[in-house]
Each structure stands twice: as C-alpha cells, then as structure tokens.
Design an enzyme around this catalytic site. Structure first.
Site, PDB file in Angstrom:
ATOM      1  N   ASP A 122       4.312 -10.254  -2.682  1.00 24.65           N
ATOM      2  CA  ASP A 122       5.515  -9.447  -2.865  1.00 24.65           C
ATOM      3  C   ASP A 122       5.838  -9.330  -4.360  1.00 24.65           C
ATOM      4  OD1 ASP A 122       8.023  -8.666  -0.729  1.00 24.65           O
ATOM      5  OD2 ASP A 122       8.488  -8.695  -2.866  1.00 24.65           O
ATOM      6  N   ILE A 123       6.228  -8.139  -4.770  1.00 21.34           N
ATOM      7  CA  ILE A 123       6.529  -7.866  -6.179  1.00 21.34           C
ATOM      8  C   ILE A 123       7.798  -8.606  -6.622  1.00 21.34           C
ATOM      9  CG2 ILE A 123       8.007  -5.821  -5.867  1.00 21.34           C
ATOM     10  CD1 ILE A 123       6.304  -4.412  -7.998  1.00 21.34           C
ATOM     11  N   HIS A 176       5.431  -4.060   8.051  1.00 18.80           N
ATOM     12  CA  HIS A 176       4.845  -5.188   7.302  1.00 18.80           C
ATOM     13  C   HIS A 176       5.484  -6.482   7.755  1.00 18.80           C
ATOM     14  CE1 HIS A 176       8.332  -3.705   5.072  1.00 18.80           C
ATOM     15  NE2 HIS A 176       8.559  -4.965   4.721  1.00 18.80           N
ATOM     16  N   HIS A 230       6.469 -10.371   6.406  1.00 15.94           N
ATOM     17  CA  HIS A 230       6.613 -11.302   5.283  1.00 15.94           C
ATOM     18  C   HIS A 230       6.129 -12.686   5.709  1.00 15.94           C
ATOM     19  CE1 HIS A 230       9.540  -8.739   2.943  1.00 15.94           C
ATOM     20  NE2 HIS A 230       9.738  -8.246   4.145  1.00 15.94           N
TER      21      HIS A 230
END
Ligand code: 5GP
Ligand code: ZN
Length: 111
Positions: free
Chosen positions: A29-30, A97, A99
């Site tokens: 994750d960015i 998506h 996480h």
C-alpha cells in the site's frame, strides 16, 4: 476505464510487485497503515465485493493473504485481512482488493 488498479495490472503504471499469478497481483500500500500492509488485487476489474461471484478467485485471495503473511513473518504474531465495500465500508478505490495488515497490534476488534 480510469482505474488505478487496472492501470497497475496492465503495467501502464509501474509498481513493485510482491507476488503475481494469472489472476491476481500483490503490491504494498502506498500509504501503509501498519509495518506490513499489502493489497491483494484481482487482475480482472470488479467494482467491489458484491460484483464478484468467482469462488476460486475469492478463495485464492484469502490463501494468498495467509501465504504472504507467513512469508513476511507476520503470520505467528498475527494479521488482519480487510475488504472495504462502498461508502460505509470505507472503500476509496473501486476495484476489488483485500488489505493484509500486520507487524503491530490492530487496535479495536473491527477497525
Ligand atoms: P480502500 O480504501 O479502497 O479499501 O483501499 C485503497 C487503498 O489503496 C488505500 O489504502 C490506498 O492507500 C491504496 N492506494 C491508492 N492508490 C494507490 C497506488 O497508486 N499504489 C498503491 N500501492 N496503493 C494505492
Ligand atoms: Zn480496475
């Protein structure tokens, strides 16, 4: 379609892949919310969890979460898998998506 995860899937946007198969890929994750914060992303575009009826794919996403948690060394200490759906779920990118968060205790039983 103007979808950031489709662009990453199509390699229109460069990204460091943690893992890749024919049907999914995994990136960091960015804006990480934990020391380990992975995103497991199907290559095929589904807007959200309600749009996806592919049992193999959904199962493989969970198995990938567990496998990569072991690889990242967070399986024993523990990790959390999350799929945010629509506004109340806190979804901000409308391409399905999952996480995977670990490396520190997750506060609160549910987010
Ligand atoms: P959501 O809020 O939809 O469940 O999660 C979307 C996640 O994607 C956020 O945690 C956000 O930081 C991450 N994200 C958004 N754009 C990018 C990007 O271009 N690259 C990466 N690696 N992560 C992104
Ligand atoms: Zn997409």
């Amino acid at each position: 379609m103007d979808c950031i995860f489709c662009k990453i899937a199509n390699k229109e946007i460069k990204s460091e892949l943690v893992h890749e198969t024919d049907e999914l890929f995994v990136i960091r994750d960015i804006d990480p919310q934990a020391p380990t914060h992975l995103l497991i992303i199907p290559k095929k575009h589904f807007r959200d969890l309600t749009e996806c009826k592919e049992t193999d794919l959904l199962g493989n996403m969970l198995i990938t979460a567990a496998t990569l948690a072991e690889k990242e060394g967070i399986a024993k200490s523990g990790f959390r898998t999350v799929v945010n759906t629509n506004e109340d779920g806190g979804q901000t990118v409308f391409h399905l998506h999952m996480h995977v968060l670990g490396g520190r205790p997750q506060t609160g039983r549910m987010g």
